[in-house]
Write a protein that holds these residues in place. Structure first.
Motif, PDB file in Angstrom:
ATOM      1  N   GLN B  45       0.803  -1.226   0.000  1.00 39.79           N
ATOM      2  CA  GLN B  45       0.000   0.000   0.000  1.00 39.79           C
ATOM      3  C   GLN B  45       0.836   1.276   0.000  1.00 39.79           C
ATOM      4  O   GLN B  45       0.306   2.367   0.194  1.00 39.79           O
ATOM      5  CB  GLN B  45      -0.897   0.000   1.250  1.00 39.79           C
ATOM      6  N   PRO B  48      -0.185   4.077  -2.936  1.00 39.57           N
ATOM      7  CA  PRO B  48      -1.386   4.874  -2.688  1.00 39.57           C
ATOM      8  C   PRO B  48      -1.213   5.852  -1.523  1.00 39.57           C
ATOM      9  O   PRO B  48      -1.672   6.993  -1.599  1.00 39.57           O
ATOM     10  CB  PRO B  48      -2.463   3.836  -2.361  1.00 39.57           C
ATOM     11  N   SER B  49      -0.521   5.427  -0.469  1.00 40.33           N
ATOM     12  CA  SER B  49      -0.427   6.348   0.666  1.00 40.33           C
ATOM     13  C   SER B  49       0.515   7.515   0.361  1.00 40.33           C
ATOM     14  O   SER B  49       0.273   8.640   0.789  1.00 40.33           O
ATOM     15  CB  SER B  49      -0.048   5.607   1.954  1.00 40.33           C
ATOM     16  N   GLN B  52      -1.643   9.773  -1.628  1.00 42.98           N
ATOM     17  CA  GLN B  52      -2.691  10.413  -0.829  1.00 42.98           C
ATOM     18  C   GLN B  52      -2.152  11.624  -0.062  1.00 42.98           C
ATOM     19  O   GLN B  52      -2.870  12.596   0.165  1.00 42.98           O
ATOM     20  CB  GLN B  52      -3.309   9.393   0.146  1.00 42.98           C
ATOM     21  N   CYS B  60      -7.158   5.348  -3.937  1.00 41.32           N
ATOM     22  CA  CYS B  60      -7.305   3.968  -3.469  1.00 41.32           C
ATOM     23  C   CYS B  60      -6.763   2.978  -4.488  1.00 41.32           C
ATOM     24  O   CYS B  60      -6.676   3.276  -5.682  1.00 41.32           O
ATOM     25  CB  CYS B  60      -8.765   3.651  -3.172  1.00 41.32           C
ATOM     26  N   GLU B  61      -6.387   1.804  -3.983  1.00 41.91           N
ATOM     27  CA  GLU B  61      -6.050   0.702  -4.876  1.00 41.91           C
ATOM     28  C   GLU B  61      -7.348   0.058  -5.330  1.00 41.91           C
ATOM     29  O   GLU B  61      -8.285  -0.065  -4.551  1.00 41.91           O
ATOM     30  CB  GLU B  61      -5.196  -0.333  -4.136  1.00 41.91           C
ATOM     31  N   THR B  72     -11.811  10.608  -8.184  1.00 40.22           N
ATOM     32  CA  THR B  72     -11.086   9.608  -7.405  1.00 40.22           C
ATOM     33  C   THR B  72      -9.828   9.212  -8.169  1.00 40.22           C
ATOM     34  O   THR B  72      -9.855   9.125  -9.396  1.00 40.22           O
ATOM     35  CB  THR B  72     -11.969   8.364  -7.182  1.00 40.22           C
ATOM     36  N   TYR B  74      -7.371   6.229  -8.787  1.00 43.45           N
ATOM     37  CA  TYR B  74      -7.299   4.775  -8.634  1.00 43.45           C
ATOM     38  C   TYR B  74      -5.896   4.290  -8.982  1.00 43.45           C
ATOM     39  O   TYR B  74      -5.317   4.717  -9.981  1.00 43.45           O
ATOM     40  CB  TYR B  74      -8.293   4.097  -9.580  1.00 43.45           C
TER      41      TYR B  74
END
Lengths: 290, 195
Positions: B45, B48-49, B52, B60-61, B72, B74
């Motif tokens: 992860q 994504p983080s 973010q 998000c994944e 969003t 992705y």
């Protein structure tokens, strides 16, 4: 075993001139024909991936449209066999997602110890890599003796590979690394014998395993299970078929039984979400609670 | 022309380029942005983080069959191909394409075939040629093709290959790509039933 793609056939899409609406009609007609003539029901498979696979087969047969492929497979059962392999083989690895197997060992194995007899179903086991992975974990935890594993797949050719337990030798370095990260307790090479370019896994790992053909789309439940593994199989199904298969799994699990899905599969889009609790925040391990 | 989906492909040097890109997107960004970044199959992860951290947009994944929603970001999960259908995603574990899974080409082709002229393809820094064939499909289907100006890329091979494949693609700096994406016309009422 899937044949590696050459770079130029790998795009697996239609020619540019293809009309997307017409393509969808042709694909639906082909799947309907295959179902009515051969009984294999791929009509509720995820469109984007079945489309890629159909084009891959169309190009491999030297054809230029889905309709031509339909004519070929309806009249030539050998061509149908080839298409069946394309449509039903899923690619996997031993200890795929090592973190998953680590959590299985740490969180699920203690639950399994409370059962006098354990029944595990690997649904859509393909060539068996994850069946052997599970068997290794259970062997190391002393549970394999009281476990029966039912490993099923729609495709008899891959089941034969699974039964044979021979995997490509050139994957062993990757699998060894996965095994270690998954919390393996021994030396991974204890489990196989290298021969030519294959690694033959110890037949004692599958002494309590039954391999048999089962179609998740059309066949019913055949027992009650403590654990059901179905990892990266449902991604090939559309939402509706996923829900039908979730009904089958729900009906086939004992109360407090465990459902293990692939790391990017979720119960979030299924009606069964309220019937399970998550055993772990990240890994897709669910326990049936109602 | 109103656009409905953006696919960004990148490889070597991608993290810095992606952070620079999405930092520039406004909070009310009205399109789904799909990122296909080559990375190790166990990278988890982290990507994504890290993304973010630099955007108010939700990152998000992708989970299998997740609906595609506007505004969003992705991220294609490691070790899966990411396919796009009308309105939702689908994952596959089919063989890697040119040694890559996720393959940028596979996602771009899938977006082009599902969204046609409503799709946008972007190829950023990378040390291989993934994305070149997929970007061509986006362009051929009437979508918008953007490429990072090779001289501004940490690794120019991938943008160079994309420009060779799609000579009419617009070659821009990251900042210009972000400005272009932020000013794209967006379809007001999304249709969910287009097939």
């Amino acid at each position: 075993m899937a044949v590696p793609l050459t770079p130029d056939e790998a795009l697996d899409g239609p020619p540019l001139s293809y009309n997307p609406e017409l393509e969808r009609i042709e694909i639906e007609l082909l799947l309907e024909g295959v179902f009515r003539h051969y009984g294999f029901d791929f009509r509720s498979y995820a469109y984007a991936s079945i489309r890629r696979r159909l084009w891959k087969r169309t190009e491999a047969e030297g054809l230029s449209s889905i309709s031509e492929l339909q004519a070929l497979v309806l009249h030539d059962s050998a061509a149908m066999e080839r298409l069946l392999l394309d449509l039903s083989v899923s690619v996997t690895a031993m200890f795929r997602d090592p973190g998953f197997y680590q959590v299985f060992r740490e969180e699920v194995v203690p639950l399994l110890r409370t059962y006098p007899f354990i029944r595990i179903w690997h649904a859509g086991c393909s060539s068996g890599e994850e069946v052997y992975s599970t068997a290794i974990v259970l062997e190391e935890e002393g549970l394999l003796e009281r476990t029966r594993i039912y490993a099923t797949d729609i495709n008899d050719a891959v089941l034969q590979q699974a039964r044979a337990g021979i995997f490509p030798l050139n994957r062993m370095q990757e699998y060894t690394e996965n095994y270690i990260r998954a919390g393996g307790k021994r030396s991974f090479s204890e489990y196989y014998t290298a021969k030519y370019d294959g690694a033959l896994f110890s037949p004692s790992l599958t002494r309590n395993t039954v391999f048999s053909q089962h179609n998740l789309v059309t066949d019913r439940s055949f027992s009650e299970f403590t654990v059901i593994f179905c990892r990266n199989v449902l991604i090939y199904f559309d939402r509706d078929l996923q829900n039908r298969v979730h009904t089958l799994f729900y009906d086939s699990l004992v109360m407090l039984g465990i459902l293990a899905l692939g790391s990017k599969e979720s119960l979030r889009f299924s009606q069964y979400e309220p019937c399970y609790e998550k055993l772990h925040p990240r890994e897709k391990l669910y326990r049936k609670i109602r | 022309m109103a656009y409905e989906i953006i696919v960004v492909g990148t490889s070597w040097g991608g993290l810095a380029a992606l952070r620079e890109l999405i930092r520039e997107l406004p909070a009310g960004f009205g399109l789904p942005l799909v990122i296909v970044q080559h990375r190790h199959k166990r990278s988890g992860q982290l990507l994504p983080s890290l993304l973010q951290d630099c955007t108010p947009l939700f990152v998000c994944e992708v989970d299998d069959k997740a609906p595609i929603e506007t505004g969003t970001v992705y991220v294609a999960p490691a070790d899966y191909h990411l396919l796009i259908e009308d309105g939702h995603f689908a994952l596959s574990t089919d063989e890697p394409v040119r040694y890559s899974r996720p393959s940028i080409d596979v996602t771009l082709v899938s977006a082009a075939d599902s969204y046609g002229e409503h799709s946008v393809g972007v190829v950023l820094t990378g040390a291989n040629a993934d994305g070149a064939r997929g970007l061509k499909r986006i362009h051929d289907r009437g979508g918008l093709a953007l490429v990072q100006l090779p001289s501004t890329a940490e690794s120019p091979a991938m943008p160079t290959a994309a420009l060779r494949s799609v000579p009419n693609a617009r070659a821009l700096s990251i900042e210009q790509i972000a400005a272009t994406l932020a000013s794209l016309p967006v379809e007001s009422a999304r249709h969910s039933e287009r097939r």
